[in-house]
Design an enzyme around this catalytic site. Structure first.
Site, PDB file in Angstrom:
ATOM      1  CB  CYS C  80      19.900 -61.201  47.806  1.00 36.56           C
ATOM      2  SG  CYS C  80      21.207 -62.352  47.357  1.00 36.56           S
ATOM      3  CB  CYS C  83      19.731 -56.221  52.404  1.00 42.49           C
ATOM      4  SG  CYS C  83      20.619 -56.616  53.919  1.00 42.49           S
ATOM      5  CB  CYS C 118      26.719 -58.309  48.620  1.00 45.72           C
ATOM      6  SG  CYS C 118      25.525 -57.088  49.128  1.00 45.72           S
ATOM      7  CB  CYS C 226      38.016 -63.063  21.883  1.00 47.59           C
ATOM      8  SG  CYS C 226      36.447 -62.623  21.132  1.00 47.59           S
TER       9      CYS C 226
END
Lengths: 106, 155, 265
Positions: C80, C83, C118, C226
């Site tokens: 990551c 870039c 990505c 929930c």
């Protein structure tokens, strides 16, 4: 590798009592929990923790399944001399993770 | 009152009330240890020696939000010298599957007789901490912890 | 007759710790000054755990995420960082904007979806399974770079229909217990469900370290909890329903401070 967060003051005055906090990444699987398949998940815990200060054990602990996941342990030690604190966490299978922290004593 | 629900709906509401109660109750887990089991492990820890209440301070919140992670700290009134210090502190509970929680081994180099961790509690129960001194005496403190259950957990 | 009906209703709601006010109150955005994070409803022990990075177990996930950020991945063997550089600069405030509109598909995409995009398109690596340790670690690390900044959902007209769909889900009764999100988290926020406080449901700390989970988890996992609570069939991870709900919840909480990684009971 499992992650650990350790809080040791980088500097201390000789004779000061310093607080040390440790947080180790571990599921602390109790052996009493059933998984999604309904079978018991085998026990897998860190059963022993120790801290040495320049080679001498200053604090240790025996842990049981009642200790929370990602075990947090805090204690104190006297800042005696500059050097290294070595922390070790040993699991049921005898595998040990080690982390170190340096302390400068003035 | 127009639009008052009919009898069949009343039954449904009752069913809902029961269901809603169950929502909270179903997460309770079975307990295996007993206060007697705790006394047994304490006897093993002390070797049957007399335990006196005092000198130990067990600090744990009375009402906890989730039994999976209950902050606990224990401190003992001790000078922590080579001649007079806490050797170890055992923490025990009465209602978890196992009565043991942790045993902390201390040395004079700790400087202060204190340790903290986070523990799991199966249910509302008594927690006991027992300190063994260098002179072989045992001291204790006991605290009740009320464990509340979190809302909306995985089914 | 009417009296009996009310009595039974009262029993039903009392069992959930809810008042009858829920029958009449309207759903509305709370004014910013009245908004409270789930943090504010916690006890001092849990608050202390979140406030101190060396006590917050969520930070263990952040450390994992940081390592992933810097590790080469996929057939390109690019990290990551190759870039995006230093995440402390490049990812500042980024998580606070998600979900946002994906220009290619013209549909909203959440942060997990963007990270996967990505990975697949640029790193040529496998997508990270949603809710897995790695996906949570990387989103926690990226999320941390927005900590202390206001939640800033984009005011993009193209997102409006999706946000409206999310709002409709928020107010729609569902499940065997027939409750909407709004009945608990608007009408009865500040009240209790059993002994647990009902928060206003602002997604300020995700991914959170939930003590109940004993691990990090996403907003979608919390929403699934929930839904199980109301005995509804939970939506799938990454489903448009969840992303629309997240859009609405972020809009509803806009301006509130990001707490990632939060701690919750």
């Amino acid at each position: 590798m499992a992650r650990a967060l350790i809080n040791v003051p980088s500097k201390a005055k000789r004779g000061d009592v310093v607080e040390i906090k440790t947080l180790m990444s571990h599921p602390m699987e109790t052996g009493f929990r059933t998984g999604s398949d309904g079978a018991l998940v085998p026990r897998n815990i860190i059963s022993r923790f120790a801290c040495t200060y320049n080679g001498e054990v200053v604090f240790s602990a025996e842990l049981f399944p009642a200790i929370s996941a990602n075990p947090f342990i805090s204690f104190t030690t006297v800042a005696t001399e500059s050097g290294t604190l070595v922390f070790s966490w040993t699991d049921d299978k005898g595998q040990t993770q080690v982390q170190t922290a340096a302390i400068t004593v003035e | 009152m127009n639009g008052t629900p009919g009898p069949s709906l009343l039954t449904r509401r009752q069913a809902l009330a029961t269901a809603a109660g169950g929502l909270v109750l179903v997460v309770a887990r079975p307990a295996r240890a007993t206060p007697e089991a705790m006394q047994d492990v304490i006897r093993t820890f002390t070797g049957g020696a007399k335990v006196t209440e005092g000198r130990v301070k067990l600090d744990v919140t009375l009402l906890v939000e989730n039994g999976n992670s209950v902050p606990l700290s224990v401190s003992v009134d001790s000078p922590m010298t080579a001649a007079d210090h806490v050797v170890r502190i055992g923490v025990f509970n009465e209602k978890n599957p196992l009565p043991d929680v942790a045993i902390f081994n201390l040395t004079p180099r700790c400087g202060r007789a204190t340790a903290a961790t986070r523990i799991r509690l199966n249910d509302t129960q008594m927690i006991t901490a027992i300190a063994q001194m260098k002179d072989g005496s045992f001291w204790s403190d006991t605290s009740e912890v009320i464990v509340t259950l979190p809302a909306c957990v995985e089914g | 007759m009417g009296g009996r009906a009310s009595a039974f209703l009262l029993v039903g709601f009392a069992a959930l710790g809810l008042g009858l006010a829920s029958l009449s109150a309207q759903t509305a955005d709370a004014p910013p000054s009245d908004r409270k994070s789930g943090f504010d409803y916690m006890g001092p022990d849990s608050q202390a755990m979140q406030k101190d990075d060396l006590s917050n177990p969520g930070m263990l996930g952040v450390l994992d995420g940081e390592a992933m950020w810097n590790a080469p991945a996929g057939t390109t063997q690019k990290s990551c960082a190759a870039c995006h550089g230093d995440a402390r600069e490049s990812m500042k405030g980024v998580a606070a904007k998600y979900p946002l509109l994906d220009e290619a598909t013209k549909t909203p995409i959440d942060l997990v979806g963007r990270i996967d995009q990505c990975r697949v398109d640029r790193q040529q690596a496998a997508a990270l399974p949603r809710e897995g340790r790695e996906s949570l670690a990387l989103t926690a690390f990226v999320g941390l770079q927005s900590r202390g900044m206001p939640l800033a959902p984009p005011d993009d007209a193209r997102l409006t229909p999706f946000r409206k769909a999310g709002e409709a889900l928020y107010t729609r009764r569902m499940g065997q217990l027939n409750f909407s999100c709004a009945q608990c988290h608007d009408d009865n926020a500040g009240g209790h469900l059993g002994s647990a406080p009902i928060p206003q449901a602002h997604p300020t700390g995700y991914p959170i370290y939930r003590l109940e989970w004993q691990s990090l988890g996403s907003l979608q996992r919390r929403l699934r909890n929930c839904m199980v609570g109301t005995r509804a069939e939970p939506f799938a991870y990454g489903s448009p329903e969840f992303i629309n709900l997240e859009l609405y919840l972020n809009w509803r909480a806009r301006g509130m401070e990001v707490e990632t990684p939060g701690v919750r009971p």
